[in-house]
Design a protein around this motif. Structure first.
Motif, PDB file in Angstrom:
ATOM      1  N   MET A   1     -21.492 -64.312  17.253  1.00  0.00           N
ATOM      2  CA  MET A   1     -22.116 -65.566  17.064  1.00  0.00           C
ATOM      3  C   MET A   1     -22.753 -67.020  17.366  1.00  0.00           C
ATOM      4  O   MET A   1     -23.464 -67.558  17.659  1.00  0.00           O
ATOM      5  CB  MET A   1     -21.033 -65.969  16.024  1.00  0.00           C
ATOM      6  CG  MET A   1     -21.816 -67.198  14.976  1.00  0.00           C
ATOM      7  SD  MET A   1     -20.045 -67.822  13.374  1.00  0.00           S
ATOM      8  CE  MET A   1     -18.779 -68.821  14.876  1.00  0.00           C
ATOM      9  N   LEU A   2     -21.950 -66.379  19.037  1.00  0.00           N
ATOM     10  CA  LEU A   2     -22.236 -68.546  19.403  1.00  0.00           C
ATOM     11  C   LEU A   2     -22.992 -67.517  20.793  1.00  0.00           C
ATOM     12  O   LEU A   2     -22.358 -66.631  21.416  1.00  0.00           O
ATOM     13  CB  LEU A   2     -20.629 -68.050  19.989  1.00  0.00           C
ATOM     14  CG  LEU A   2     -19.991 -68.931  19.237  1.00  0.00           C
ATOM     15  CD1 LEU A   2     -19.028 -69.841  19.826  1.00  0.00           C
ATOM     16  CD2 LEU A   2     -20.074 -69.604  18.933  1.00  0.00           C
ATOM     17  N   GLY A   3     -23.391 -68.478  21.412  1.00  0.00           N
ATOM     18  CA  GLY A   3     -24.439 -67.975  22.538  1.00  0.00           C
ATOM     19  C   GLY A   3     -23.482 -68.570  24.445  1.00  0.00           C
ATOM     20  O   GLY A   3     -22.731 -68.970  24.213  1.00  0.00           O
TER      21      GLY A   3
ATOM     22  N   GLY B   1     -22.118 -72.024  23.181  1.00  0.00           N
ATOM     23  CA  GLY B   1     -21.501 -72.487  22.770  1.00  0.00           C
ATOM     24  C   GLY B   1     -22.221 -72.696  21.538  1.00  0.00           C
ATOM     25  O   GLY B   1     -20.960 -73.439  20.206  1.00  0.00           O
ATOM     26  N   ASN B   2     -22.799 -72.914  21.528  1.00  0.00           N
ATOM     27  CA  ASN B   2     -23.559 -72.865  20.331  1.00  0.00           C
ATOM     28  C   ASN B   2     -24.172 -71.431  19.738  1.00  0.00           C
ATOM     29  O   ASN B   2     -24.510 -70.260  20.370  1.00  0.00           O
ATOM     30  CB  ASN B   2     -24.717 -73.735  20.196  1.00  0.00           C
ATOM     31  CG  ASN B   2     -24.573 -75.035  20.784  1.00  0.00           C
ATOM     32  OD1 ASN B   2     -23.415 -76.097  20.291  1.00  0.00           O
ATOM     33  ND2 ASN B   2     -25.211 -75.598  21.590  1.00  0.00           N
TER      34      ASN B   2
ATOM     35  N   THR C   1     -27.325 -69.783  12.757  1.00  0.00           N
ATOM     36  CA  THR C   1     -27.483 -70.425  11.781  1.00  0.00           C
ATOM     37  C   THR C   1     -27.415 -71.257  10.721  1.00  0.00           C
ATOM     38  O   THR C   1     -27.563 -71.605  10.074  1.00  0.00           O
ATOM     39  CB  THR C   1     -28.292 -71.947  13.248  1.00  0.00           C
ATOM     40  OG1 THR C   1     -27.591 -71.872  14.458  1.00  0.00           O
ATOM     41  CG2 THR C   1     -28.538 -73.433  12.170  1.00  0.00           C
ATOM     42  N   ALA C   2     -28.725 -70.522  10.187  1.00  0.00           N
ATOM     43  CA  ALA C   2     -29.290 -69.977   9.476  1.00  0.00           C
ATOM     44  C   ALA C   2     -28.552 -69.751   8.465  1.00  0.00           C
ATOM     45  O   ALA C   2     -28.783 -70.245   7.030  1.00  0.00           O
ATOM     46  CB  ALA C   2     -31.022 -69.612   9.078  1.00  0.00           C
ATOM     47  N   PHE C   3     -27.910 -68.725   8.766  1.00  0.00           N
ATOM     48  CA  PHE C   3     -26.998 -67.503   7.645  1.00  0.00           C
ATOM     49  C   PHE C   3     -26.327 -69.191   6.826  1.00  0.00           C
ATOM     50  O   PHE C   3     -25.958 -69.814   5.625  1.00  0.00           O
ATOM     51  CB  PHE C   3     -26.142 -66.581   8.401  1.00  0.00           C
ATOM     52  CG  PHE C   3     -25.068 -66.029   7.121  1.00  0.00           C
ATOM     53  CD1 PHE C   3     -25.641 -65.580   6.484  1.00  0.00           C
ATOM     54  CD2 PHE C   3     -23.848 -66.487   8.308  1.00  0.00           C
ATOM     55  CE1 PHE C   3     -24.164 -64.680   5.485  1.00  0.00           C
ATOM     56  CE2 PHE C   3     -23.138 -66.416   7.090  1.00  0.00           C
ATOM     57  CZ  PHE C   3     -22.880 -64.812   5.918  1.00  0.00           C
TER      58      PHE C   3
ATOM     59  N   LEU D   1     -27.544 -66.016   0.209  1.00  0.00           N
ATOM     60  CA  LEU D   1     -28.367 -66.037   1.173  1.00  0.00           C
ATOM     61  C   LEU D   1     -29.077 -64.970   2.050  1.00  0.00           C
ATOM     62  O   LEU D   1     -29.497 -65.443   3.325  1.00  0.00           O
ATOM     63  CB  LEU D   1     -26.130 -64.616   1.283  1.00  0.00           C
ATOM     64  CG  LEU D   1     -25.877 -66.140   1.555  1.00  0.00           C
ATOM     65  CD1 LEU D   1     -24.480 -65.978   2.236  1.00  0.00           C
ATOM     66  CD2 LEU D   1     -25.609 -67.526   1.900  1.00  0.00           C
ATOM     67  N   PHE D   2     -30.013 -63.969   1.357  1.00  0.00           N
ATOM     68  CA  PHE D   2     -30.811 -63.134   1.407  1.00  0.00           C
ATOM     69  C   PHE D   2     -32.370 -63.888   1.913  1.00  0.00           C
ATOM     70  O   PHE D   2     -33.275 -64.158   2.435  1.00  0.00           O
ATOM     71  CB  PHE D   2     -31.044 -61.793   0.682  1.00  0.00           C
ATOM     72  CG  PHE D   2     -29.989 -61.161   1.277  1.00  0.00           C
ATOM     73  CD1 PHE D   2     -30.398 -59.689   1.352  1.00  0.00           C
ATOM     74  CD2 PHE D   2     -28.891 -61.438  -0.084  1.00  0.00           C
ATOM     75  CE1 PHE D   2     -29.310 -59.125   1.684  1.00  0.00           C
ATOM     76  CE2 PHE D   2     -27.620 -60.069   0.265  1.00  0.00           C
ATOM     77  CZ  PHE D   2     -27.740 -59.225   0.988  1.00  0.00           C
ATOM     78  N   SER D   3     -32.848 -65.027   0.673  1.00  0.00           N
ATOM     79  CA  SER D   3     -33.917 -65.170   1.341  1.00  0.00           C
ATOM     80  C   SER D   3     -34.280 -66.227   2.366  1.00  0.00           C
ATOM     81  O   SER D   3     -34.917 -66.179   2.655  1.00  0.00           O
ATOM     82  CB  SER D   3     -34.100 -66.495  -0.348  1.00  0.00           C
ATOM     83  OG  SER D   3     -32.874 -67.088   0.062  1.00  0.00           O
TER      84      SER D   3
END
Length: 848
Positions: A15-17, A20-21, A27-29, A190-192
């Motif tokens: 999840m994290l780059g 650290g973000n 993020t969109a999820f 969550l899909f849209s």
């Protein structure tokens, strides 16, 4: 929501780059995820569990015999893969599938890799998956390996590795589809915002590939899914894919070889099989040439394959590709076939059949995972060197030195972490992703998604469903439009004919017993309820005729349920305080004839034919299971709780019957189930009448017993409406035996049974009457010759209605004989096979 997650990081994070973000797609999820709020998220998670239970989604474990079907679990947070990373992964998986296909063809073909020294022959010939009997067998077309799946994991440096190949009978695609169906239903918002790729095109490709494979025989090929049966851990998936793809689910006993073709044994006779999707292991496929004691395969199957008369996906012998010892050699094999190396590396491996590599493994055994090149009697093939004691390590080293060809050392990979919803919190879990590929004729199509699995806790590196891990839906994030629906090729002058709904004889037998157990469960529940209600009310009055009625009903309950010795010859104390025995014959699942025992038989039969049941039907079944589960911890439920359970059980069983009357589309399937019900109804009614009405008692006692019989058979209201008089034996017998308009009467059941038998196909061309037809006719004659007045004549010497007893005894024997005749006629699974070959090579019809 991520506080618990961020404070527990021990490995590469999905999840994290590096900064650290959150990565953009995560993020969109979480923007959409957080908008739902903590309470709503938990509600949605509960809804996921509820849907999976009601849909009957299960995964069985081999080490837990107490659970028939373990619930399948899906994490509410999916596994996300970005568009850019998926493009690289997809290309690598396609290359891997093409490579393994060429490797499979070479191993069972020219063996140029061995001749050129690229592949050690000891690695192949020492592997149990190498089947010499399969040499030269090849599927038509470019690919012998029709299906392929690979397990992928990310190392601490962020690189994806292929850690294992699945080629024998790849599983998981059905679970991936069910995961997606549940997620789109529960979390549609969550899909849209993420534009998640669809996975259904993969199944369209699978269907088209199988049809193409079988269409070289004729236009509408016979395609079946071969399963080991309900005991297999992924049996749900077998039946689920059968329903989704529209292919018949069969076991080995449903198939036979005749005239160099594979035939499916159905109620209508033999149907030719052109393609088999197998879900049984290689060595069990053909007891004639492989494992001789196999009960799962088809004798003579390999010979049919050699003749090109059947195609198997994947062909026997494919398990050789799951050999972990191949991994160190795949780079050079790729260069040999493609002129270039692997697009995605495999996990670092050292095969001990080479002296230098063996020395390295022995010197570094504590930091490696040691694997055998094939699975033995134990399902586990891996040993973590760091977990061994000094004595265990010395023993393992000695085993490697003695048989170096059988062992591989592999690097331990630190699996990456993904966010998972655990008890309302987001925590890290180790994750493995399984991708799926299918041949499309010229290349391979990868599923735009897959099956991801979690470790059971944050620190565990063991990721498997057998160890208790959960699954995740896998989302490929892509802004590209959804793939167009695949339309199968069709010649201008061809007309598509609907496939015949064939019913394998083994499935027919399962449905027959579903009907038997359904009616047995319903009848027993109703009679239990009648007896309990009478005892609960009768004891209050303490009248002599009530006490005598109780005693007779209790003994009748023993006869009716076959739970001997029960109340037969019971002492006065047991008869006056019967609740201990009643509780036992209700809830003791190890006691034959108890209600719980019958319920378990019912469930097993239902699961054995699970591809026939609708989603609503599974919802009813789940409710029944949960009702019993609640009572499991109650030592001695009171009679009110017993009545509530019985009321609920009766309602659920009736709902089960009604739903299947409306939803089972295969006519023969419903006929077999209804036949089982009618035979069981007749047997139960006959047993009840013999146990209650044959002996002469005081008028009030007889009245009580007649009322109990009518109540248990839903006939009391009917009697009052029809006769408008007090209960009396001749009228009760007329309603329950001779009244053709009463759906619970004996003659009505026999009439329905006769009609069902008439609608079944005749097993032979001989037009003479079958044994079961003759027996039904004899039972009819017995009914026509009897009448209520004769059966109600009392024998003064014995104070019994002897004619009634003889009549019921004869009817019961005939019903048992009818059942046996039906079994012999329609449920034969072991047919003699005198030869595998015939001088008649046309193959148009099986040899009679």
């Amino acid at each position: 929501m991520l506080q618990d997650y961020l404070g527990n990081q021990y490995s590469y994070d999905e999840m994290l780059g590096k900064d650290g973000n959150l990565r953009p797609h995560w993020t969109a999820f979480f923007e959409s995820f957080n908008r739902m709020g903590k309470l709503e998220i938990q509600n949605r998670n509960n809804e996921i569990s509820r849907l999976l239970k009601e849909n009957g989604v299960t995964y069985n474990t081999y080490n837990d015999s107490s659970v028939i079907n373990r619930d399948w679990n899906v994490d509410a947070i999916p596994f996300l893969i970005s568009k850019d990373e998926w493009e690289k992964t997809e290309a690598a998986l396609i290359q891997r599938a093409e490579l393994l296909n060429l490797l499979l063809q070479d191993i069972y073909g020219d063996q140029k890799l061995i001749k050129n020294g690229i592949l050690p022959l000891e690695l192949i010939y020492n592997h149990t998956g190498f089947l010499r009997q399969c040499a030269g067998i090849k599927l038509p077309g470019k690919h012998s390996l029709l299906l392929y799946s690979a397990d992928l994991a990310r190392s601490p440096d962020g690189k994806l590795w292929i850690i294992s190949d699945r080629t024998q009978a790849p599983s998981g695609s059905g679970y991936a589809l069910e995961n997606r169906n549940v997620m789109t239903r529960v979390l549609p918002e969550l899909f849209s915002g993420l534009k998640v790729r669809h996975i259904t095109p993969w199944f369209d490709t699978l269907r088209n590939s199988l049809n193409e494979l079988g269409s070289r025989h004729h236009q509408n090929p016979g395609i079946v899914i071969l399963t080991p049966g309900p005991g297999n851990e992924t049996y749900f998936e077998h039946s689920y894919l059968s329903s989704q793809l529209g292919y018949t689910l069969v076991q080995g006993s449903d198939l036979m070889v005749k005239n160099n073709f594979v035939w499916l044994k159905t109620l209508s006779g033999l149907e030719k099989v052109d393609v088999i999707i197998r879900r049984i292991d290689d060595e069990y496929c053909d007891p004639l040439e492989l494992k001789e004691n196999s009960q799962l395969g088809i004798a003579g199957l390999l010979q049919v394959m050699r003749r090109g008369n059947v195609s198997i996906a994947n062909p026997p012998g494919s398990s050789i590709l799951e050999n972990p010892g191949l991994m160190p050699f795949l780079q050079n094999i790729s260069k040999y076939f493609f002129g270039t190396g692997l697009l995605m590396p495999t996990i670092a491996s050292w095969w001990c059949g080479q002296p230098k590599e063996m020395k390295y493994v022995l010197s570094n055994i504590q930091s490696l995972v040691i694997k055998r090149i094939y699975r033995g009697t134990s399902r586990s093939t891996s040993v973590d060197g760091a977990s061994l004691s000094q004595a265990q390590m010395n023993l393992l080293k000695q085993q490697i030195i003695q048989n170096p060809f059988l062992y591989v050392g592999q690097e331990k990979i630190g699996l990456s972490s993904t966010p998972s919803l655990v008890n309302g919190k987001i925590e890290p879990r180790k994750t493995i992703f399984r991708g799926f590929l299918v041949s499309n004729g010229y290349s391979y199509t990868a599923m735009a998604g897959g099956l991801s699995r979690n470790s059971p806790d944050a620190l565990s590196f063991i990721v498997s469903n057998q160890s208790g891990g959960n699954s995740k839906d896998t989302w490929i994030i892509s802004p590209e439009p959804a793939a167009a629906l695949i339309v199968p090729k069709k010649q201008a002058d061809t007309v598509l004919v609907p496939a015949k709904g064939v019913l394998p004889s083994h499935t027919a037998e399962n449905l027959f017993w579903v009907g038997r157990y359904t009616e047995r469960l319903l009848g027993n529940a109703r009679f239990h309820r009648t007896v309990i209600q009478f005892i609960a009310g009768g004891n209050k009055l303490m009248m002599e005729n009530d006490l005598q009625t109780e005693e007779i009903l209790l003994k009748a309950l023993t006869h009716y349920t076959f739970t001997y010795p029960g109340f037969i010859d019971a002492d006065e104390e047991t008869l006056r305080k019967p609740w201990g025995e009643i509780t036992d014959i209700l809830f003791n699942e190890t006691r034959e004839g108890s209600l719980k025992y019958d319920f378990n038989l019912f469930l097993r039969a239902v699961h054995a034919a699970r591809d026939h049941w609708s989603t609503d039907t599974w919802r009813v079944l789940r409710g029944m299971e949960e009702e019993w589960a609640v009572l499991k911890g109650v030592p001695v439920p009171g009679f009110l709780k017993m009545q509530h359970l019985l009321d609920s059980l009766v309602t659920s069983v009736v709902a089960f019957i009604g739903m299947n009357r409306e939803s089972i589309s295969r006519e023969q399937g419903w006929i077999m189930m209804d036949m089982g019900r009618k035979i069981e109804q007749c047997l139960l009614l006959t047993s009840m009448l013999r146990a209650t009405l044959v002996n002469k008692y005081d008028d009030q006692v007889e009245y009580n017993l007649q009322e109990a019989v009518l109540t248990s058979n839903e006939g009391l209201v009917n009697f009052r409406y029809k006769y408008r008089s007090l209960l009396q034996l001749p009228l009760v017998l007329e309603l329950m035996i001779f009244d053709a308009s009463n759906p619970r009467s004996l003659i009505y059941q026999l009439d329905r049974l006769k009609k069902n038998l008439a609608n079944l196909p005749k097993p032979t061309t001989d037009q003479s009457a079958q044994a079961h037809d003759l027996l039904v006719a004899e039972a009819y004659d017995l009914l026509k010759l009897a009448n209520k007045e004769q059966l109600s004549i009392l024998d003064q010497a014995t104070t019994q209605y002897l004619q009634l007893d003889d009549f019921l005894s004869n009817i019961y024997k005939l019903l048992s004989d009818i059942q046996n005749a039906i079994t012999k006629t329609y449920f034969k699974h072991a047919q003699s096979q005198k030869q595998l070959f015939s001088s008649d090579q046309s193959g148009d019809k099986p040899i009679a």
